[in-house]
Design a protein around this motif. Sequence first.
Motif, short mmCIF file in Angstrom:
data_model
loop_
_atom_site.label_atom_id
_atom_site.label_comp_id
_atom_site.label_asym_id
_atom_site.label_seq_id
_atom_site.Cartn_x
_atom_site.Cartn_y
_atom_site.Cartn_z
N ILE A 51 -11.28 -5.59 -7.86
CA ILE A 51 -10.00 -5.08 -7.37
C ILE A 51 -9.49 -6.14 -6.40
O ILE A 51 -10.13 -6.44 -5.40
CB ILE A 51 -10.17 -3.72 -6.70
CG1 ILE A 51 -10.71 -2.72 -7.74
CG2 ILE A 51 -8.85 -3.23 -6.10
CD1 ILE A 51 -11.19 -1.42 -7.17
N ASP A 64 -1.54 -5.02 -0.86
CA ASP A 64 -1.51 -5.30 -2.29
C ASP A 64 -2.82 -4.83 -2.94
O ASP A 64 -2.81 -4.24 -4.04
CB ASP A 64 -1.30 -6.80 -2.53
CG ASP A 64 -1.07 -7.13 -3.98
OD1 ASP A 64 -0.25 -6.44 -4.64
OD2 ASP A 64 -1.69 -8.09 -4.47
N GLU A 66 -4.74 -2.35 -1.89
CA GLU A 66 -4.70 -0.88 -1.96
C GLU A 66 -3.85 -0.40 -3.14
O GLU A 66 -4.22 0.55 -3.83
CB GLU A 66 -4.16 -0.30 -0.66
CG GLU A 66 -5.15 -0.38 0.47
CD GLU A 66 -4.65 0.32 1.72
OE1 GLU A 66 -4.38 1.53 1.64
OE2 GLU A 66 -4.53 -0.35 2.75
N ASN A 67 -2.72 -1.05 -3.36
CA ASN A 67 -1.87 -0.69 -4.50
C ASN A 67 -2.60 -0.91 -5.81
O ASN A 67 -2.54 -0.06 -6.71
CB ASN A 67 -0.57 -1.49 -4.48
CG ASN A 67 0.33 -1.12 -3.32
OD1 ASN A 67 0.24 -0.03 -2.76
ND2 ASN A 67 1.20 -2.04 -2.93
N THR A 68 -3.30 -2.03 -5.92
CA THR A 68 -4.08 -2.33 -7.12
C THR A 68 -5.21 -1.32 -7.29
O THR A 68 -5.48 -0.85 -8.40
CB THR A 68 -4.66 -3.76 -7.04
OG1 THR A 68 -3.58 -4.69 -6.88
CG2 THR A 68 -5.46 -4.11 -8.28
N LYS A 70 -5.33 1.83 -6.26
CA LYS A 70 -4.79 3.12 -6.69
C LYS A 70 -4.44 3.11 -8.18
O LYS A 70 -4.75 4.05 -8.91
CB LYS A 70 -3.57 3.49 -5.86
CG LYS A 70 -3.93 3.84 -4.42
CD LYS A 70 -2.71 4.03 -3.56
CE LYS A 70 -3.11 4.23 -2.10
NZ LYS A 70 -1.97 4.28 -1.20
N LYS A 71 -3.84 2.02 -8.65
CA LYS A 71 -3.51 1.90 -10.07
C LYS A 71 -4.78 1.87 -10.92
O LYS A 71 -4.85 2.49 -11.98
CB LYS A 71 -2.69 0.64 -10.32
CG LYS A 71 -1.29 0.71 -9.78
CD LYS A 71 -0.56 -0.60 -9.97
CE LYS A 71 0.77 -0.58 -9.25
NZ LYS A 71 1.42 -1.90 -9.25
N ARG A 72 -5.78 1.15 -10.42
CA ARG A 72 -7.05 1.04 -11.15
C ARG A 72 -7.71 2.40 -11.28
O ARG A 72 -8.22 2.77 -12.34
CB ARG A 72 -7.95 0.06 -10.41
CG ARG A 72 -9.34 -0.14 -10.96
CD ARG A 72 -9.34 -1.16 -12.10
NE ARG A 72 -10.69 -1.54 -12.44
CZ ARG A 72 -11.27 -2.68 -12.11
NH1 ARG A 72 -10.62 -3.59 -11.42
NH2 ARG A 72 -12.50 -2.94 -12.48
N GLU A 74 -6.27 5.34 -11.23
CA GLU A 74 -5.48 6.19 -12.11
C GLU A 74 -5.78 5.92 -13.58
O GLU A 74 -5.76 6.84 -14.40
CB GLU A 74 -3.99 5.98 -11.86
CG GLU A 74 -3.51 6.54 -10.55
CD GLU A 74 -2.06 6.15 -10.24
OE1 GLU A 74 -1.41 5.47 -11.07
OE2 GLU A 74 -1.60 6.50 -9.14
N LYS A 75 -6.05 4.65 -13.93
CA LYS A 75 -6.23 4.26 -15.32
C LYS A 75 -7.69 4.03 -15.70
O LYS A 75 -7.98 3.64 -16.83
CB LYS A 75 -5.47 2.96 -15.58
CG LYS A 75 -3.98 3.09 -15.39
CD LYS A 75 -3.29 1.77 -15.61
CE LYS A 75 -1.80 1.89 -15.38
NZ LYS A 75 -1.10 0.62 -15.58
N TRP A 98 -7.98 9.84 -4.26
CA TRP A 98 -7.16 9.47 -5.41
C TRP A 98 -6.70 10.69 -6.14
O TRP A 98 -7.14 11.77 -5.98
CB TRP A 98 -7.90 8.54 -6.37
CG TRP A 98 -9.03 9.16 -7.07
CD1 TRP A 98 -9.02 9.76 -8.29
CD2 TRP A 98 -10.37 9.32 -6.58
NE1 TRP A 98 -10.24 10.25 -8.60
CE2 TRP A 98 -11.10 10.00 -7.57
CE3 TRP A 98 -11.01 8.94 -5.43
CZ2 TRP A 98 -12.43 10.31 -7.43
CZ3 TRP A 98 -12.34 9.27 -5.30
CH2 TRP A 98 -13.03 9.93 -6.28
#
Length: 98
Positions: A51, A64, A66-68, A70-72, A74-75, A98
């Motif tokens: 990450i 940046d 933290e944003n990555t 959260k996306k990781r 989720e998917k 999350w």
Amino acid sequence: MIQMKISEDAIIPIDYDSNELSDFVKELRPVVYMKGESFCCLLGPNQQEGIFGCGDSSDEAIQDWENTLKKRLEKAKDDDEIANYVKDSLNASNRKVW
């Protein structure tokens, strides 16, 4: 989980107990370091598998990252070792965020 080896000279000291940091950063303690003129933030074996975040300052790199993160999360698929490490670490500390 394997953490990328980063030269001590490049690492930016972070106070992981600071109230200014999110629970993600406090618990997971990603490494913040300089790469050229950029600040980078990483949890994992390398930028591709781990990450990763970057920015013009350590704060921007952490945001940046933290944003990555959260996306990781989720998917994330069941076989995502890094995402599973994150979930396990946060669950162990009772910080399900999350």
